[in-house]
Design a protein around this motif. Structure first.
Motif, PDB file in Angstrom:
ATOM      1  N   LYS A 210       0.847  -1.195   0.000  1.00 56.95           N
ATOM      2  CA  LYS A 210       0.000   0.000   0.000  1.00 56.95           C
ATOM      3  C   LYS A 210       0.886   1.250   0.000  1.00 56.95           C
ATOM      4  N   GLY A 211       0.636   2.133  -0.957  1.00 61.41           N
ATOM      5  CA  GLY A 211       1.389   3.361  -1.061  1.00 61.41           C
ATOM      6  C   GLY A 211       2.728   3.249  -1.762  1.00 61.41           C
ATOM      7  N   SER A 212       3.063   2.055  -2.259  1.00 63.77           N
ATOM      8  CA  SER A 212       4.366   1.840  -2.895  1.00 63.77           C
ATOM      9  C   SER A 212       4.340   2.029  -4.409  1.00 63.77           C
ATOM     10  N   GLY A 213       3.142   2.126  -4.974  1.00 62.03           N
ATOM     11  CA  GLY A 213       3.028   2.178  -6.423  1.00 62.03           C
ATOM     12  C   GLY A 213       2.918   0.808  -7.058  1.00 62.03           C
ATOM     13  N   VAL A 214       2.994  -0.244  -6.244  1.00 59.82           N
ATOM     14  CA  VAL A 214       2.851  -1.621  -6.727  1.00 59.82           C
ATOM     15  C   VAL A 214       1.412  -2.064  -6.506  1.00 59.82           C
ATOM     16  N   ALA A 215       0.756  -2.526  -7.561  1.00 61.02           N
ATOM     17  CA  ALA A 215      -0.622  -3.003  -7.468  1.00 61.02           C
ATOM     18  C   ALA A 215      -0.626  -4.496  -7.162  1.00 61.02           C
ATOM     19  N   VAL A 216      -1.367  -4.898  -6.124  1.00 59.50           N
ATOM     20  CA  VAL A 216      -1.473  -6.304  -5.750  1.00 59.50           C
ATOM     21  C   VAL A 216      -2.753  -6.881  -6.333  1.00 59.50           C
ATOM     22  N   ARG A 217      -2.644  -8.054  -6.957  1.00 54.13           N
ATOM     23  CA  ARG A 217      -3.812  -8.707  -7.534  1.00 54.13           C
ATOM     24  C   ARG A 217      -3.940 -10.107  -6.940  1.00 54.13           C
ATOM     25  N   PHE A 218      -5.104 -10.386  -6.382  1.00 52.92           N
ATOM     26  CA  PHE A 218      -5.349 -11.677  -5.750  1.00 52.92           C
ATOM     27  C   PHE A 218      -6.096 -12.588  -6.725  1.00 52.92           C
ATOM     28  N   ILE A 219      -5.562 -13.787  -6.908  1.00 54.49           N
ATOM     29  CA  ILE A 219      -6.058 -14.729  -7.903  1.00 54.49           C
ATOM     30  C   ILE A 219      -6.666 -15.949  -7.227  1.00 54.49           C
ATOM     31  N   GLU A 220      -7.841 -16.326  -7.646  1.00 52.77           N
ATOM     32  CA  GLU A 220      -8.448 -17.540  -7.107  1.00 52.77           C
ATOM     33  C   GLU A 220      -7.650 -18.773  -7.532  1.00 52.77           C
ATOM     34  N   TYR A 221      -7.551 -19.716  -6.640  1.00 49.75           N
ATOM     35  CA  TYR A 221      -6.835 -20.973  -6.868  1.00 49.75           C
ATOM     36  C   TYR A 221      -7.525 -21.742  -7.999  1.00 49.75           C
ATOM     37  N   MET A 222      -6.801 -21.948  -9.109  1.00 45.38           N
ATOM     38  CA  MET A 222      -7.393 -22.522 -10.314  1.00 45.38           C
ATOM     39  C   MET A 222      -6.928 -23.950 -10.575  1.00 45.38           C
ATOM     40  N   ASP A 223      -7.720 -24.665 -11.350  1.00 40.16           N
ATOM     41  CA  ASP A 223      -7.403 -26.039 -11.740  1.00 40.16           C
ATOM     42  C   ASP A 223      -6.583 -26.062 -13.032  1.00 40.16           C
ATOM     43  N   VAL A 224      -5.435 -25.389 -12.989  1.00 38.18           N
ATOM     44  CA  VAL A 224      -4.573 -25.326 -14.167  1.00 38.18           C
ATOM     45  C   VAL A 224      -3.786 -26.618 -14.322  1.00 38.18           C
ATOM     46  N   GLY A 225      -3.239 -26.838 -15.526  1.00 38.84           N
ATOM     47  CA  GLY A 225      -2.419 -28.008 -15.755  1.00 38.84           C
ATOM     48  C   GLY A 225      -1.232 -28.024 -14.815  1.00 38.84           C
TER      49      GLY A 225
END
Length: 366
Positions: A210-225
């Motif tokens: 927060k406040g660093s200029g870095v955007a955090v994106r939270f990803i749902e746990y997926m059934d990827v290969g």
């Protein structure tokens, strides 16, 4: 007339033509081709449990030998073909792309490309960040625009549990800070949240950036290969994650019209940065997906959850032109009807704890 237009029959439907003006082809669900993800290597120095678990990807796993990976020359030819089709952004992926020797040379060549409309091609890279501190400057000098870093925890013990490597979080944070300092911005940090493993890290990650200029994106746990133990019981939805964050940090949605990317973005009420949520399981975004993927061995995939690809290597020889390659991709794209995530809940699974035989994540990139 553009050379590539000459390759298309005159009676081809206008929406499916390759336009010299840069209009991209659209698939059967009216989704344009705009983004290309290029995997340069299928190896990784992490063994994240949701992507490359060590019990599957052990010391004897048959990764692609260097002779079977596309050469930089072939990758640049691919990129030129996709640019002809209207692609506006190229993302370099893996595996861990920074393991590919001489990657800066490839970046320098890709950075010279322009879109079909004459604009500079946007060039990004996704990395686990372990080698970023050493390479950020040379990548920026070569022409890379920005980076996305995967980081699932700030606590060393949780990080080691998720990544299955003996490495401190400080090494990844050093890479992020170095990338920021040299101008690889905006920087995004992707966080996969798995129930019972790292949900405790949601608030610490928000506090850290927060406040660093870095955007955090939270990803749902997926059934990827690669995620052989996936279960929807391990999914913490984007809504749940947002509620956890809002228990400490009030958020305001960023209204951007119809969602075109993968994340639904919010900003802190005090203006100190953004947080994004990628609800691949609970809120699929197949309807706006404009991504094509090419694996490190030259297979074209039109979906992250595809079960098979189209081999583009026959068009990567000296005998074929970039225009002919573009026509091949065009023909495949207009037949595309993939929407796995939208159908996930209605499809029968092979059995408890098992997955459909989708392409492995490390080969095609996330």
């Amino acid at each position: 007339m553009n050379i590539i237009d000459q390759l298309i029959p005159a009676d081809t439907a206008p929406g499916h033509r390759i336009s010299g003006g840069g209009a991209p082809p659209v698939d059967r669900l009216n989704r344009p081709l705009r983004d290309l993800r290029l995997s340069v290597i299928d190896q990784c120095n992490f063994r994240c449990t949701y992507c490359m678990p060590r019990d599957t990807f052990g010391a004897d796993y048959p990764f692609l030998p260097s002779s079977e990976r596309l050469s930089f020359e072939q990758i640049v030819k691919l990129a030129k073909a996709f640019a002809l089709l209207g692609v506006e952004k190229i993302r370099i992926t893996g595996g861990e792309p920074l393991l590919r020797r001489g990657l800066e040379s490839l970046v320098e060549q890709l950075a010279k490309l322009t879109t079909a409309s004459g604009k500079p091609m946007e060039l990004a890279l996704t990395t686990n960040g372990s080698l970023l501190a050493a390479k950020a400057r040379s990548l920026r000098d070569a022409g890379l625009d920005r980076v996305t870093v995967s980081l699932d925890a700030v606590d060393d013990a949780v990080f080691r549990q998720m990544s299955d490597v003996d490495m401190p979080v400080s090494r990844i944070l050093e890479g992020i800070e170095t990338a920021r300092a040299v101008g690889l911005a905006p920087i995004k940090v992707n966080v996969v949240i798995e129930r019972g493993v790292n949900e405790s890290q949601i608030l610490p990650l928000v506090r850290l950036f927060k406040g660093s200029g870095v955007a955090v994106r939270f990803i749902e746990y997926m059934d990827v290969g690669g995620a052989g133990g996936w279960s929807n019981t391990k999914v913490i939805t984007a809504r749940e994650t947002r509620e956890i964050i809002e228990s400490e940090f009030p958020l305001i949605p960023i209204v951007m019209g119809q969602q075109m990317g993968t994340a639904v973005n919010y900003r802190h009420t005090d203006g100190a940065g953004e947080v994004g949520f990628i609800g691949s399981v609970s809120q699929p975004f197949c309807g706006s997906c404009s991504r094509a993927r090419v694996s490190a061995d030259g297979q074209f995939y039109s979906c992250l959850f595809a079960t098979h690809g189209t081999d583009l290597r026959p068009w990567l020889t000296d005998a074929a032109s970039a225009e002919q390659l573009a026509l091949t991709v065009h023909s495949r794209w207009i037949q595309r009807d993939d929407r796995y995530s939208e159908l996930r809940s209605t499809q029968r699974r092979p059995g408890p704890g098992k997955l459909y035989p989708t392409v492995r994540m490390s080969l095609v990139g996330g």
